[in-house]
Design an enzyme around this catalytic site. Structure first.
Site: not given
Ligand code: PGA
Length: 244
Positions: A67, A136, A138, A143
């Site tokens: 990313d 979370n 990810h 996400e």
């Protein structure tokens, strides 16, 4: 998923570096999927140390990063281009032309995403993908709620991700709100995956990954659909985990 328990961050870094080097040594040409953030930094340090001792070469290694932030140029100290150069590429014998990272300042970001997946495909796919995990759940910047069918795409970052990454920026306001990330499907197409998990702040995520259900609300759970995943987790990350 196979869980390998290690004592601490140092041991996790060493173990993953060894696993990567074994793969690099046993092949004439290898495509590695790389991650950024705090988690793999120690692993890159171990790889640089091994290179300096002449026990590994990166001449035949090609890399694809997961990313990049939208809007940050490669020379921006907070970009993942910069991170990779500083952590690994500038210190080993990898050919720069064999290192790929999504271009977060591409004029046509959607086209950049399509081309990135295409490039991975025509290069023969990723042999070994390294991953961290967000609090979370990810993976990459996928996400919660991201489709498991997703290819490389543009994402709006969760508030929790922006807050977690703010430590690298001068002000919260400076953290980019969007990123380009390989999708869940792009990640799952890798032949082998190593997920690194270190620290107490990741223990709830690890607990949910190991004992929870497979759901798009928790992106890392997609890894349960992959036949060849290793989780390298340290004692702190395992502190909330019930392992039978
Ligand atoms: P970290 O991030 O390695 O900086 O904890 C991991 C992630 O968010 O994927």
């Amino acid at each position: 998923m196979r869980l390998i328990k290690v004592k601490n961050y140092e041991d996790m870094s060493q173990k993953v570096a060894e696993m990567m080097m074994e793969k690099i040594r046993e092949s004439n040409k290898i495509n590695l999927g790389l991650a950024t953030g705090g988690t793999p930094k120690g692993t890159y340090k171990k790889l640089v140390e091994a290179y300096e001792k002449k026990t590994i070469s990166f001449q035949h290694v090609t890399t694809f990063n997961l990313d990049e932030y939208v809007g940050l140029a490669p020379n921006d100290p907070n970009s993942y281009h910069y991170y990779m150069n500083e952590s690994l590429f500038d210190h080993v014998d990898i050919q720069t032309s064999n290192t790929y990272i999504p271009n977060g300042i591409a004029e046509d970001l959607k086209e950049e995403c399509v081309q990135y997946d295409h490039l991975i495909k025509i290069s023969g796919g990723i042999d070994l993908q390294i991953l961290g995990i967000g609090q979370n759940g990810h993976i990459g910047f996928n996400e919660p709620g991201t489709s498991f069918e997703s290819g490389t795409h543009i994402v709006k970052l969760d508030e929790s991700t922006i807050n977690a990454n703010a430590r690298y920026f001068n002000r919260l306001h400076d953290v980019p709100t969007h990123a380009v990330t390989m999708g869940i499907q792009s990640i799952l197409q890798s032949k082998e995956i190593i997920l690194m998990v270190s620290g107490e702040e990741k223990s709830n995520a690890l607990q949910r990954l190991l004992n929870g259900e497979v759901t798009e609300d928790f992106p890392a759970s997609a890894l349960k659909n992959h036949p060849n995943v290793y989780i390298i987790a340290d004692e702190k990350a395992l502190s909330s985990v019930f392992v039978s």
